[in-house]
Write a protein that holds these residues in place. Sequence first.
Motif, short mmCIF file in Angstrom:
data_model
loop_
_atom_site.label_atom_id
_atom_site.label_comp_id
_atom_site.label_asym_id
_atom_site.label_seq_id
_atom_site.Cartn_x
_atom_site.Cartn_y
_atom_site.Cartn_z
N LYS A 1 78.65 30.97 -74.39
CA LYS A 1 77.54 31.94 -74.71
C LYS A 1 76.26 31.11 -75.60
O LYS A 1 75.27 31.75 -75.11
CB LYS A 1 78.23 32.94 -75.99
N GLN A 2 76.47 30.06 -76.04
CA GLN A 2 75.48 29.40 -76.93
C GLN A 2 74.58 28.89 -75.77
O GLN A 2 73.38 28.88 -75.99
CB GLN A 2 76.09 28.47 -77.89
N GLU B 1 66.08 35.23 -78.74
CA GLU B 1 67.63 35.65 -78.89
C GLU B 1 68.03 35.58 -80.29
O GLU B 1 67.60 34.63 -81.11
CB GLU B 1 68.46 34.85 -77.83
N THR B 2 69.15 36.25 -80.58
CA THR B 2 69.79 35.77 -81.99
C THR B 2 71.33 35.77 -81.78
O THR B 2 71.87 36.17 -80.69
CB THR B 2 69.77 37.02 -82.76
N ASP B 3 71.79 34.84 -82.65
CA ASP B 3 73.57 34.84 -82.47
C ASP B 3 74.20 36.06 -82.92
O ASP B 3 73.56 37.16 -83.42
CB ASP B 3 73.75 33.55 -83.40
N ASP B 4 75.70 35.88 -83.19
CA ASP B 4 76.25 36.92 -83.58
C ASP B 4 75.90 37.40 -85.04
O ASP B 4 76.38 38.50 -85.39
CB ASP B 4 77.84 36.43 -83.39
N GLU B 5 75.52 36.48 -85.73
CA GLU B 5 75.16 37.09 -87.23
C GLU B 5 73.66 37.54 -87.20
O GLU B 5 73.01 37.83 -88.52
CB GLU B 5 75.31 35.67 -88.03
N GLY B 6 72.78 37.58 -86.13
CA GLY B 6 71.80 38.08 -86.35
C GLY B 6 70.47 37.08 -86.38
O GLY B 6 69.32 37.45 -86.55
N TYR C 1 82.51 38.68 -69.23
CA TYR C 1 82.47 38.65 -70.56
C TYR C 1 80.96 37.95 -70.76
O TYR C 1 80.02 38.41 -70.22
CB TYR C 1 83.26 37.50 -71.18
N ASP C 2 80.89 36.66 -71.40
CA ASP C 2 79.31 36.13 -71.65
C ASP C 2 78.41 35.85 -70.30
O ASP C 2 77.30 35.83 -70.49
CB ASP C 2 79.52 35.02 -72.46
N LYS D 1 77.21 46.39 -75.42
CA LYS D 1 78.34 45.77 -76.15
C LYS D 1 79.26 45.23 -74.75
O LYS D 1 79.76 45.89 -73.92
CB LYS D 1 79.26 46.65 -76.91
N THR E 1 82.38 43.60 -73.19
CA THR E 1 83.99 43.65 -73.32
C THR E 1 84.57 43.51 -72.01
O THR E 1 83.85 43.38 -70.93
CB THR E 1 84.35 45.13 -73.72
#
Length: 615
Positions: A163-164, A177-182, A231-232, A401, A403
């Motif tokens: 994903k990164q 783009e932002t990571d999972d923590e925003g 997924y990603d 989202k 999934t």
Amino acid sequence: MGESSSLNNLGNTFLKTHQLAEAETELRASIAIHETLRSELVNNEHKASIFETQIYAYRLLQKVLVAQTRFDEALEISEKSRTRAFVELLRQTLLTNDVPANDETNQLSIPKIQQIARDRNSTIVEYSIVNPKIYIWVIQPNGHITHRAANLEPLNQQNQTLKQIILKARVSIGTHETDDEGNKIQLESQYNRDETGRFPLLELLHQILIEPIIDLLPTDANSPIIFVPHYDLFLVPFAALQDSHNRYLIEDHTILTSPSIQVLEITRQHQNRVRGLRQAALIVGDPTIAPKFNENPYKLRQIPRAKEAAEAIAATLGTEAISGENATKVAILDTMLNTRIVHLSAHGLLDDFQGSGIPGAIILAPSGDTDDGALNAAEILQLKLDSELVVLSACSTGGGKITGDGVIGLSRCFILAGVPSIIVSLWNMGAISAKLLMTEFYQNLALAENRAAALRCAMLTTKARFPSPIAWAAFTLIGETETLPLSTEKSDLRRLVMSLPDEATPEEIVAAFSKLLKISEPQFVKQLSAIEVGSTDNINIIAQTIKDWCETRPQIEENLENEIYQMGAGGTDSDAPEEIRREFCETLKENQIRLGLPLSSAPPAPPTNNPETPS
């Protein structure tokens, strides 16, 4: 649940001790319990969410089967492990005469998979992420199935997740783009575009996802490839993947996507039902934005070029565009129910406004004090549409989202509402390039090209005018690709050439120019780097210099304007003026040195001690 978890763990133990037959027995028993647990749930959102707790047994069983070279059976399990709730919903809403949704006959067998490839005369590529590998199956138009694998261990050794890498690849072409923590994702210098036009991370993704199967892909550029991500991989801009010769995948192949092969089967059946039912087209552009969306955290603004795009497309299709205060949610929903083609050129957001668990909204015009104009994904889900094609020419409408049930967002909701074919965007796209691309798309449809071929040709036409992938690679086609006969008028594309928007701020102009210096084609960068700025110029003077310089360079001007609109799509914070000036001067100097051009006299601005300034 405890029993299925124990069986899963036991199967994993057998796998690690190479007792494959025993592992298969325990994992199939675990999956059988999973199926029973899901079938007892009534709420489809619950069915999708519980599956996220059950995915491990399906992945382990794929490993067991691949270890025994039972690749076709592993493909069946891969299909069984995705879009289960989605498929059940589709069968309930679209295929009213079908067998019960939980009937075993609905499971996709190898003969069914082969038949789908034959019926579509397409190459289907299905991915399944089973760390540390990605399993890849290629089903060719003659039904032949080949299994390959890509190794993810090199990414793991670099402490980079898949994903990164995907998100950084998108950042490298200019997206935010932002990571999972925003947190905003920053790009390391080694991943920037090089002087030959190579995007290192787009090439890396090509090496991982395409090169293992390159010999199995069609040699005819018009022969469709249907990618089934996992997924990603739904975040991957397949059209923009680069090979070692800097060729983009879209240059050699016609591309579309699907959340699963089984969804393809159902959308084809539904397409046959709705074909020719309607003839009208609904074209919406730049609806009036409710005041709440002008403020934080959205910060949306009107995009006149979106209105112009809608008017150009409407003229192409022989109808009138709906825009401004007339484009209310009430009016659009009423018209949408009776149209063959729905084209929405408006802002899109990924918020879950109603707490329904389904993110995504299209911002239409408000029609009263209590109506903000937001057409939410959950509302779309309640519609019964007979449209053959919906185009969401808005910001990041392909997001949601992610999934095991696919991307839960706008695209899924429109398909569930009865639309067999939808075009969505992976990121915010400039209004001018979107106008050119979409006008070309509809004109290509009128030439009897299928939908995927029409989109490919439109991308290539746009690429010739706007070279960076951010301007042409955002759109992806999901679902059906058959021809959609239209009667259109040819647009005068010279009308696309416009001056920089009056409302653009100096910060936006300089930041957009700086980004073009980073992401453009080498020859384009050379032109851009010839600009000269003075050593004492502040950001206002630099912006005016850029505007004056662009007046005699129309292609640069329209690329700059397109980038300004792409950056101003809303929802992002601007850097401080001195930070923008510093980045511009540094990027310009780097390019001038690399290209052997005379250096501009403006040095980078001195660092500031203001702790509020972003770094």
